[in-house]
Motif scaffolding. Structure first.
Motif, PDB file in Angstrom:
ATOM      1  N   ARG A 176     -15.059   4.830   5.762  1.00  0.00           N
ATOM      2  CA  ARG A 176     -15.101   3.507   6.077  1.00  0.00           C
ATOM      3  C   ARG A 176     -14.842   3.541   7.713  1.00  0.00           C
ATOM      4  O   ARG A 176     -15.546   2.988   8.559  1.00  0.00           O
ATOM      5  CB  ARG A 176     -14.080   2.501   5.497  1.00  0.00           C
ATOM      6  N   SER A 185      -3.616   3.273   7.260  1.00  0.00           N
ATOM      7  CA  SER A 185      -4.863   2.717   6.952  1.00  0.00           C
ATOM      8  C   SER A 185      -5.423   1.809   7.956  1.00  0.00           C
ATOM      9  O   SER A 185      -6.545   1.615   8.001  1.00  0.00           O
ATOM     10  CB  SER A 185      -5.109   2.617   5.854  1.00  0.00           C
ATOM     11  N   ARG A 231      -5.374  10.078  -7.356  1.00  0.00           N
ATOM     12  CA  ARG A 231      -5.832   8.801  -7.337  1.00  0.00           C
ATOM     13  C   ARG A 231      -5.795   8.434  -5.774  1.00  0.00           C
ATOM     14  O   ARG A 231      -6.573   7.905  -5.413  1.00  0.00           O
ATOM     15  CB  ARG A 231      -5.091   7.837  -8.157  1.00  0.00           C
ATOM     16  N   HIS A 232      -4.917   8.671  -5.192  1.00  0.00           N
ATOM     17  CA  HIS A 232      -4.399   8.463  -4.011  1.00  0.00           C
ATOM     18  C   HIS A 232      -5.310   8.964  -3.064  1.00  0.00           C
ATOM     19  O   HIS A 232      -5.930   8.690  -1.973  1.00  0.00           O
ATOM     20  CB  HIS A 232      -2.920   8.613  -3.506  1.00  0.00           C
ATOM     21  N   LYS A 233      -5.816  10.228  -3.350  1.00  0.00           N
ATOM     22  CA  LYS A 233      -6.634  11.115  -2.506  1.00  0.00           C
ATOM     23  C   LYS A 233      -8.011  10.754  -2.331  1.00  0.00           C
ATOM     24  O   LYS A 233      -8.693  10.502  -1.319  1.00  0.00           O
ATOM     25  CB  LYS A 233      -6.522  12.532  -3.034  1.00  0.00           C
ATOM     26  N   GLU A 234      -8.213   9.855  -3.636  1.00  0.00           N
ATOM     27  CA  GLU A 234      -9.725   9.357  -3.767  1.00  0.00           C
ATOM     28  C   GLU A 234      -9.913   8.186  -2.909  1.00  0.00           C
ATOM     29  O   GLU A 234     -10.720   7.883  -2.023  1.00  0.00           O
ATOM     30  CB  GLU A 234      -9.962   9.009  -5.154  1.00  0.00           C
ATOM     31  N   THR A 235      -8.635   7.356  -2.835  1.00  0.00           N
ATOM     32  CA  THR A 235      -8.626   6.227  -2.061  1.00  0.00           C
ATOM     33  C   THR A 235      -8.574   6.392  -0.517  1.00  0.00           C
ATOM     34  O   THR A 235      -9.419   5.750   0.173  1.00  0.00           O
ATOM     35  CB  THR A 235      -7.238   5.331  -2.378  1.00  0.00           C
ATOM     36  N   GLN A 236      -8.007   7.604  -0.109  1.00  0.00           N
ATOM     37  CA  GLN A 236      -7.954   7.932   1.278  1.00  0.00           C
ATOM     38  C   GLN A 236      -9.286   8.264   1.562  1.00  0.00           C
ATOM     39  O   GLN A 236      -9.423   8.088   2.918  1.00  0.00           O
ATOM     40  CB  GLN A 236      -6.972   8.838   1.391  1.00  0.00           C
ATOM     41  N   GLU A 237     -10.012   8.949   0.779  1.00  0.00           N
ATOM     42  CA  GLU A 237     -11.458   9.538   1.173  1.00  0.00           C
ATOM     43  C   GLU A 237     -12.237   8.323   1.575  1.00  0.00           C
ATOM     44  O   GLU A 237     -13.084   8.493   2.577  1.00  0.00           O
ATOM     45  CB  GLU A 237     -11.705  10.541   0.261  1.00  0.00           C
ATOM     46  N   LYS A 238     -12.061   7.329   0.714  1.00  0.00           N
ATOM     47  CA  LYS A 238     -12.676   6.146   0.986  1.00  0.00           C
ATOM     48  C   LYS A 238     -12.697   5.446   2.284  1.00  0.00           C
ATOM     49  O   LYS A 238     -13.440   4.864   3.262  1.00  0.00           O
ATOM     50  CB  LYS A 238     -12.691   5.251  -0.196  1.00  0.00           C
ATOM     51  N   VAL A 239     -11.093   5.306   2.786  1.00  0.00           N
ATOM     52  CA  VAL A 239     -10.908   4.890   3.796  1.00  0.00           C
ATOM     53  C   VAL A 239     -11.347   5.640   5.152  1.00  0.00           C
ATOM     54  O   VAL A 239     -11.763   5.063   6.014  1.00  0.00           O
ATOM     55  CB  VAL A 239      -9.238   4.747   3.907  1.00  0.00           C
ATOM     56  N   ASP A 260       0.836  -1.127  -0.143  1.00  0.00           N
ATOM     57  CA  ASP A 260      -0.032  -0.047   0.023  1.00  0.00           C
ATOM     58  C   ASP A 260       0.960   1.360  -0.063  1.00  0.00           C
ATOM     59  O   ASP A 260       1.658   1.501   0.828  1.00  0.00           O
ATOM     60  CB  ASP A 260      -0.806  -0.015   1.214  1.00  0.00           C
TER      61      ASP A 260
END
Length: 334
Positions: free
Chosen positions: A227, A242, A216-224, A140
């Motif tokens: 959650r 994470s 792309r990483h910012k989008e993934t982090q927002e999902k984390v 990751d």
């Protein structure tokens, strides 16, 4: 403190306390100074400051020279000088025994001088292989971590302390105004401190490939964050954990371990470290014919022998190549 009776051990610790509260002194620097005081303690601890003469101090430096490298000895002497200058300033001693003390430097052999220290770094094709390995076999955030280190030359402490407000997406820049300090490697006990030097505060223009990877990483982090919810330590860190301690910045040690793993997979030199990517960045900028001053500015250096050595090493090879091309051109005319 009384002039006649103050022991070195007491005043040295008193000085360290004063020094640690000085402006712009980072915890890491205080730690270094403490180690340097420890090296002087066996010689002076129970001596009164007034009994430490130039001869005693010089004999100590000469003895320490047998045990430590020049850089370490320079640091010990620098700390000794600061301690005694403060003692003079506070009128605890009249004379500074360190004032005329010298570290005797041995003349280097010609062979040693000719062989300038050029640290190891990745060649162009090796860097491409390393980043490809990070992209397809990395854990990751590995690809983004090593992409940024390679494309900016920033220090790993500067990287892990980055926050989203340090990135200017429209301008393609990253701002460096802090670094990470965590000597115990305890994730929750980190500190953010000013960068290494004033020259280290800078803004770097970054490539589109880095900007896209960050988005792309910012989008993934927002999902984390969504959650995990309220237990996420939401302090805006880009390189945040994470799983365990979600939201806290990753450790420098984590970056080092991840790099070792990827180097092994890629069958590249496993002695390289994240700092080697800074040297790699220097070498590739030199190869791209970027000037030394511009490279220094990008790296946040005012002066650095290592960077200069890499630059001279690379440009020397380019000059040789230019000379050979000129020779070939002239021969083709005959």
């Amino acid at each position: 403190m009384e002039e006649k009776s103050t022991l070195f051990k007491d005043f040295a610790l008193e000085w360290l306390k004063i020094y640690s509260h000085s402006r712009d002194v980072k915890p890491g620097t205080v730690r270094v100074r403490n180690h340097e005081i420890d090296k002087l303690m066996p010689y002076f601890a129970y001596l009164k400051l007034t009994d430490i003469t130039l001869k005693k101090y010089q004999d100590t430096l000469n003895d320490l020279k047998e045990k430590y490298a020049n850089n370490t000895l320079d640091g010990i002497h620098r700390t000794g000088r600061m301690i005694f200058r403060k003692a003079v300033e506070m009128e605890i001693v009249i004379k500074d025994p360190t004032e005329f003390a010298v570290i005797k430097k041995e003349k280097k052999a010609i062979e040693e001088l000719e062989k300038a220290e050029v640290p190891r770094y990745l060649e162009k094709n090796e860097l491409a292989l390393f980043l490809e390995t990070a992209a397809f076999k990395g854990l990751d955030m590995d690809y983004l971590v090593f992409l940024i280190l390679s494309y900016t030359g920033m220090r790993v402490g500067e990287l892990v302390s980055l926050k989203w407000n340090d990135i200017d997406f429209p301008e393609n820049t990253v701002r460096i105004i802090k670094t990470y300090y965590n000597p115990t490697n305890n994730t929750v006990k980190y500190q953010l401190v000013p960068p290494k030097t004033k020259g280290s505060v800078r803004r770097i223009v970054i490539d589109d490939i880095v900007i896209e990877a960050l988005k792309r990483h910012k989008e993934t982090q927002e999902k984390v964050k969504r959650r995990i919810g309220n237990t996420y330590y939401n302090k805006d860190f880009i390189f945040a954990n994470s799983c365990k301690y979600p939201g806290y910045p990753i450790l420098i040690k984590t970056v080092e371990n991840r790099m070792k793993r990827l180097l092994k997979i890629a069958k590249l030199n496993q002695e390289l470290t994240p700092h080697s990517l800074r040297h790699t960045h220097t070498s590739l900028l030199a190869e791209a014919k970027v000037g030394l001053e511009e490279i220094m500015d990008r790296l946040g250096h005012t002066e650095d022998r290592t960077t200069r050595n890499i630059y001279l090493h690379v440009t020397k090879e380019l000059k040789k190549e230019a000379s050979q091309k000129f020779g070939q051109l002239m021969r083709s005319l005959q």
